[in-house]
Design a protein around this motif. Sequence first.
Motif, PDB file in Angstrom:
ATOM      1  N   ASP A 102       0.812  -1.287  -0.089  1.00  0.00           N
ATOM      2  CA  ASP A 102       0.101   0.050   0.088  1.00  0.00           C
ATOM      3  C   ASP A 102       0.856   1.123   0.031  1.00  0.00           C
ATOM      4  N   GLU A 121       0.100  -1.909  -7.168  1.00  0.00           N
ATOM      5  CA  GLU A 121      -1.257  -2.561  -7.569  1.00  0.00           C
ATOM      6  C   GLU A 121      -0.910  -3.614  -8.560  1.00  0.00           C
ATOM      7  N   ARG A 141      -5.261  -7.442  -5.189  1.00  0.00           N
ATOM      8  CA  ARG A 141      -3.758  -6.675  -5.432  1.00  0.00           C
ATOM      9  C   ARG A 141      -3.118  -7.571  -6.547  1.00  0.00           C
TER      10      ARG A 141
END
Lengths: 445, 263
Positions: B88, B93, B117
């Motif tokens: 994160d 991603e 993800r």
Amino acid sequence: MFIGYFTERPYQDQESGYFGAAGRDITDLGLSNESYDPRLGAELYNRYLDEKVYAEQMGFDGLMLNEHHSTPFCMGSVMNVEAAILARITQKAKIVLLGNVLPIWDDPMWLAEELAEIDMISRGRLVTGWVRGTGRESVAHNAQPPFNWERFQEAHDFIVKTWTTPGPFRWEGEHYHYRYVNPWARPYQDPHPPIWIPGVLSRNTVKWTAEHRYPYVMLATELEPTRQSYEYYAQVAKENGYEAGTQHRGYLFKVHVDETEELAEQAGRKYIQGPSNPFLEGNQGQVRPFIQNLPGLTSRTNLLPTVSSFALASSRGRQQAHQQAQSEAQKQQQQADPDKQDKGDFLGQYEEQTEKMSIISGTPKTVIPKVRHVLETLRPGSIFFWDGDGAMTHEDSMRSLRLMGEEVIPAVREIGKELDLQSPFEVDPKTNQPIPSAVSDDDGR
Amino acid sequence: MATAVESFTEQTIEVAGRNVRLLQGGTGDPVVVLHHSTGNPGWLPFFEQLAGKYAVTVPDMPGYGQSERPPWARDARDLGILLHHTLDKLGLERVTLVGLGFGGYVAAEMAAMNQHRLKALVLIGAAGLQPDEGEILDQMLIDFPDYVRAGFRDDTAFEQVFGAEPEQPIKELWDLSREMTARLTWKPYMFSRRLAPSLSEVQTPTLITWGTQDRVVPPVCAQQYARALPNSRVELIEGAGHLVEYEEPEKVAELIAGHVSKQ
């Protein structure tokens, strides 16, 4: 002066191939129990209990038990069972457990209950000691070594609270959780049995022990590192606002007494034969450092001066720390004879061990001055004679116990008085005040 | 030990209050590699191979190498949570997540937690499942250099990478890594019975790769992972050991590239 008796209760099996100096080495967690003979086990358990009873008759103040797992050098894997039997069949000796391996207990309330029962059955003769255990204990009961020290401390806090706080209460700790703490059995002694902590290597444990004002019992470590470790205890004591005294120091060492010097040497040599604990000073056998040195079990750096002993360091997987201690503390000795220390420890020669008093064996006449030397050097208020070990027979043990009772113990008590060595039953280690009930007690208990 | 030194950068970021160190190199789609339980000794030839095509990120998993220990972490799932937080923070991603050995166990946990993800998942000699036959080699019962040695197909392969006597910093890495591993997966050792059931809804395209001579995690686990993950396939590497990315870096990198290009 408090004088206790100890044997590690070796599993002596002439048939196993692991017995005797020429036998196969005992390797940590490297032996199958398929060669275990329960009938022999029955004989040995009863023999060792009989010897304890005789030790009490011969005037010992305390009967010490210890605990190890999955190994033939110590049959005390359930020490509390032996302690419970001694509680019933002995009369006045303290039953000194050095000690229960706290971190391997997943349910320390059960331990609190067991110890309270033993204390009651013995009518208040229990001394409870607690240890962190070696790697073999963590493996045998599959306790997570990185949390060994945390679990030791939390189990201690929990048991002491269980013994001292009226229940029920709730315990939600890091490693232990109880919704209802209210064991019906409570210890006979008020507020709880005395707590003594044995050790060999960890500075953390000494520091913690001194912070709690518990007596610290060093287990068969060499004299000078032992003295230095006591000094560390005294330093922590000072930092915590009190003076450490003889009541805070205990020492276990190998003493055998016999009728003649010849018999004494024959029996003394048996200390390093047969199944004996390779983890302690002076004993032979194979250790597997990676099992003793489990990840996170003990600090990598926070070690006592005892690490300078090769045998101890290697048995704990601390060769590197040993080398460092060697180079820093023993430079001069190394220059004189670079291999002397290592050779002696590593080979475990009887002569080497007797020279540095890791083993004291002789007639009362020759043993008593050596015990005096140990007492003068270390000034412990509590001592334990470690006898009847390795390959020693029942007859070896009984001869020694008789002579200890007849000659050694009375003489050592006199030395203790002369040197003013006060035990934790004479001076309260918590307050450093004399214990009134002990003042009129002639035999020092 | 032999590491490539060409093109990588090092950075440290804070995740959940503690430092996490990352090695990064290459450009392209993101690939994240999770190391073995013995820690990551540096920018390996295998990473260099991947960096030829991808933007490769290799974190020291929390508690390993130069990443600070989260003292509360108790299992691979906890590491998975922290590594999701790490990704994160990095804004990564649609990554291809590659897990090696114990890192594969953590990667599988991460897939179970948040498959969105992941563009692709690659499990290489992954721990995490209780083998139907045999057992995962227990590093707690052998000396750690012997454990790493067992990771190779033979002693020659070990010595080519680490030398006959590994250097002190490498031994220290193994020693400290072992402590973190003991905190996370002492019992049961290297597997969780909660993992396989939690993978059954994971649709991430997964490549399962194993050396056929893996002496650490039994190759039977490849089929077990294939059964647990509905969108997976198995590629065995003949003759390779557990540390297949050391032994066959090009081959493994090619398999990964082939897998990613299909997605």
